[in-house]
Motif scaffolding. Structure first.
Motif, PDB file in Angstrom:
ATOM      1  N   ARG A  69       0.832  -1.208   0.000  1.00 48.84           N
ATOM      2  CA  ARG A  69       0.000   0.000   0.000  1.00 48.84           C
ATOM      3  C   ARG A  69       0.868   1.261   0.000  1.00 48.84           C
ATOM      4  N   THR A  70       1.939   1.258   0.787  1.00 52.80           N
ATOM      5  CA  THR A  70       2.835   2.415   0.839  1.00 52.80           C
ATOM      6  C   THR A  70       3.483   2.648  -0.522  1.00 52.80           C
ATOM      7  N   ALA A  71       3.853   1.562  -1.201  1.00 52.85           N
ATOM      8  CA  ALA A  71       4.428   1.689  -2.540  1.00 52.85           C
ATOM      9  C   ALA A  71       3.432   2.352  -3.489  1.00 52.85           C
ATOM     10  N   ARG A  72       2.162   1.990  -3.366  1.00 54.24           N
ATOM     11  CA  ARG A  72       1.132   2.593  -4.225  1.00 54.24           C
ATOM     12  C   ARG A  72       0.976   4.087  -3.923  1.00 54.24           C
ATOM     13  N   VAL A  73       1.054   4.455  -2.645  1.00 50.59           N
ATOM     14  CA  VAL A  73       0.965   5.877  -2.267  1.00 50.59           C
ATOM     15  C   VAL A  73       2.127   6.656  -2.875  1.00 50.59           C
ATOM     16  N   ALA A  74       3.345   6.100  -2.789  1.00 55.35           N
ATOM     17  CA  ALA A  74       4.523   6.773  -3.353  1.00 55.35           C
ATOM     18  C   ALA A  74       4.369   6.979  -4.854  1.00 55.35           C
ATOM     19  N   LEU A  75       3.946   5.924  -5.550  1.00 54.69           N
ATOM     20  CA  LEU A  75       3.823   6.020  -7.005  1.00 54.69           C
ATOM     21  C   LEU A  75       2.677   6.942  -7.410  1.00 54.69           C
ATOM     22  N   ALA A  76       1.577   6.923  -6.652  1.00 53.24           N
ATOM     23  CA  ALA A  76       0.452   7.815  -6.942  1.00 53.24           C
ATOM     24  C   ALA A  76       0.852   9.272  -6.769  1.00 53.24           C
ATOM     25  N   ALA A  77       1.648   9.555  -5.735  1.00 56.35           N
ATOM     26  CA  ALA A  77       2.118  10.930  -5.518  1.00 56.35           C
ATOM     27  C   ALA A  77       2.991  11.391  -6.675  1.00 56.35           C
ATOM     28  N   ALA A  78       3.882  10.504  -7.130  1.00 57.73           N
ATOM     29  CA  ALA A  78       4.746  10.844  -8.266  1.00 57.73           C
ATOM     30  C   ALA A  78       3.932  11.047  -9.529  1.00 57.73           C
ATOM     31  N   PHE A  79       2.944  10.206  -9.740  1.00 59.05           N
ATOM     32  CA  PHE A  79       2.092  10.298 -10.932  1.00 59.05           C
ATOM     33  C   PHE A  79       1.356  11.637 -10.967  1.00 59.05           C
ATOM     34  N   ALA A  80       0.768  12.002  -9.823  1.00 55.44           N
ATOM     35  CA  ALA A  80       0.047  13.276  -9.753  1.00 55.44           C
ATOM     36  C   ALA A  80       0.993  14.447 -10.005  1.00 55.44           C
ATOM     37  N   PRO A 119       3.085 -17.524  -1.898  1.00 59.03           N
ATOM     38  CA  PRO A 119       3.986 -17.920  -0.804  1.00 59.03           C
ATOM     39  C   PRO A 119       4.399 -16.701   0.028  1.00 59.03           C
ATOM     40  N   THR A 120       4.182 -16.746   1.326  1.00 57.72           N
ATOM     41  CA  THR A 120       4.370 -15.583   2.188  1.00 57.72           C
ATOM     42  C   THR A 120       5.817 -15.116   2.243  1.00 57.72           C
ATOM     43  N   THR A 121       6.779 -16.038   2.266  1.00 55.64           N
ATOM     44  CA  THR A 121       8.178 -15.611   2.353  1.00 55.64           C
ATOM     45  C   THR A 121       8.569 -14.796   1.131  1.00 55.64           C
ATOM     46  N   MET A 122       8.208 -15.276  -0.050  1.00 53.54           N
ATOM     47  CA  MET A 122       8.530 -14.557  -1.292  1.00 53.54           C
ATOM     48  C   MET A 122       7.757 -13.241  -1.368  1.00 53.54           C
ATOM     49  N   LEU A 123       6.525 -13.266  -0.911  1.00 50.64           N
ATOM     50  CA  LEU A 123       5.681 -12.067  -0.920  1.00 50.64           C
ATOM     51  C   LEU A 123       6.314 -10.947  -0.113  1.00 50.64           C
ATOM     52  N   LYS A 124       6.767 -11.259   1.101  1.00 53.54           N
ATOM     53  CA  LYS A 124       7.339 -10.234   1.963  1.00 53.54           C
ATOM     54  C   LYS A 124       8.641  -9.697   1.369  1.00 53.54           C
ATOM     55  N   ALA A 125       9.489 -10.587   0.848  1.00 56.68           N
ATOM     56  CA  ALA A 125      10.743 -10.152   0.231  1.00 56.68           C
ATOM     57  C   ALA A 125      10.475  -9.253  -0.972  1.00 56.68           C
ATOM     58  N   GLN A 126       9.551  -9.658  -1.814  1.00 55.30           N
ATOM     59  CA  GLN A 126       9.210  -8.884  -3.010  1.00 55.30           C
ATOM     60  C   GLN A 126       8.610  -7.527  -2.646  1.00 55.30           C
ATOM     61  N   ALA A 127       7.835  -7.470  -1.566  1.00 56.17           N
ATOM     62  CA  ALA A 127       7.194  -6.214  -1.165  1.00 56.17           C
ATOM     63  C   ALA A 127       8.226  -5.132  -0.893  1.00 56.17           C
ATOM     64  N   GLY A 128       9.309  -5.485  -0.201  1.00 54.41           N
ATOM     65  CA  GLY A 128      10.365  -4.511   0.075  1.00 54.41           C
ATOM     66  C   GLY A 128      11.054  -4.033  -1.187  1.00 54.41           C
ATOM     67  N   LEU A 129      11.280  -4.953  -2.122  1.00 51.11           N
ATOM     68  CA  LEU A 129      11.912  -4.578  -3.395  1.00 51.11           C
ATOM     69  C   LEU A 129      11.008  -3.666  -4.219  1.00 51.11           C
ATOM     70  N   VAL A 130       9.716  -3.948  -4.206  1.00 48.87           N
ATOM     71  CA  VAL A 130       8.755  -3.111  -4.938  1.00 48.87           C
ATOM     72  C   VAL A 130       8.670  -1.721  -4.308  1.00 48.87           C
ATOM     73  N   LEU A 131       8.635  -1.676  -2.978  1.00 45.38           N
ATOM     74  CA  LEU A 131       8.598  -0.380  -2.308  1.00 45.38           C
ATOM     75  C   LEU A 131       9.840   0.435  -2.649  1.00 45.38           C
ATOM     76  N   ARG A 132      10.994  -0.215  -2.644  1.00 41.55           N
ATOM     77  CA  ARG A 132      12.232   0.497  -2.994  1.00 41.55           C
ATOM     78  C   ARG A 132      12.139   1.091  -4.398  1.00 41.55           C
ATOM     79  N   GLU A 133      11.656   0.313  -5.348  1.00 41.15           N
ATOM     80  CA  GLU A 133      11.515   0.783  -6.729  1.00 41.15           C
ATOM     81  C   GLU A 133      10.556   1.971  -6.821  1.00 41.15           C
ATOM     82  N   CYS A 134       9.411   1.853  -6.146  1.00 40.57           N
ATOM     83  CA  CYS A 134       8.406   2.922  -6.218  1.00 40.57           C
ATOM     84  C   CYS A 134       8.877   4.177  -5.475  1.00 40.57           C
ATOM     85  N   ALA A 135       9.549   3.998  -4.332  1.00 40.23           N
ATOM     86  CA  ALA A 135      10.056   5.152  -3.587  1.00 40.23           C
ATOM     87  C   ALA A 135      11.168   5.851  -4.363  1.00 40.23           C
ATOM     88  N   ASP A 136      12.076   5.078  -4.967  1.00 38.08           N
ATOM     89  CA  ASP A 136      13.120   5.667  -5.806  1.00 38.08           C
ATOM     90  C   ASP A 136      12.498   6.477  -6.938  1.00 38.08           C
TER      91      ASP A 136
END
Length: 202
Positions: A69-80, A119-136
């Protein structure tokens, strides 16, 4: 066991200053010969780590949902921002390089939603990578504004600081990616063995 903390004999606490998640109140707690009643024991003695491990996936799932959700907020702010900010007489979104960066981060973010049932382990790991991409992406598209804690880029800058706090708890992504692959190998071997059994050939 339940250990009372505030003003309790043998307990000392010191607030830790961290880069993000300021409201979490990260604190160093030291226990020195603390005495608590036997009735404060939770569960069976010696099984503490097992109890902690049964909660790992719940923790990882809740972190992943919040981080996504935080990644979506970051990307939405950039989009706007790129829709309204002009450079050289045109909105930033008219620049191909800006659209490319939005597309790259957006593709990762949208695929993350599909992981929420996986799979929860992969999901959590991927979430951090996605957030990093969207925040960058958000910070870079906000330009100088994305580097300030006030004004138009304040939200992007704050989310950027929160990225490590999303990638570390619930086990770091390196540990989780390794665990995820080991689980997949175990599952693969079990399924392959089942396919080779005489019963599966009937």
């Amino acid at each position: 066991m339940v250990v009372p903390l505030k003003d309790y004999p043998g307990v000392s606490m010191r607030r830790l200053k961290v880069a993000g998640q300021i409201a979490a109140g990260t604190t160093y707690i030291e226990l020195d010969d603390v005495q608590v009643p036997v009735s404060n024991l939770i569960g069976q003695e010696g099984l503490g780590m097992r109890y902690v491990m049964t909660n790992f996936n719940h923790e990882r799932l809740s972190i992943a949902v919040g981080v996504t959700r935080t990644a979506r907020v970051a990307l939405a702010a950039a989009f706007a921002y790129v829709l309204k900010r002009e450079a050289f007489g045109k909105p930033l979104v008219d620049q191909p390089i800006v659209r490319h960066r939005l597309a790259k981060a957006g593709a990762r973010l949208e695929s993350q939603w599909a992981w929420l049932g996986g799979p929860t382990t992969m999901l959590k790991a991927q979430a951090g990578l996605v957030l990093r991409e969207c925040a960058d992406t958000a910070v870079l598209l906000f330009g100088g504004n994305g580097y300030t804690r006030t004004g138009q880029g304040a939200l992007a800058e704050m989310i950027y600081r929160e990225v490590p706090g999303a990638r570390i708890p619930g086990s770091s992504e390196d540990v989780l990616l390794d665990l995820g692959v080991r689980q997949l190998v175990k599952l693969y071997k079990a399924k392959t063995k089942a396919l080779e059994s005489p019963a599966s050939k009937l």
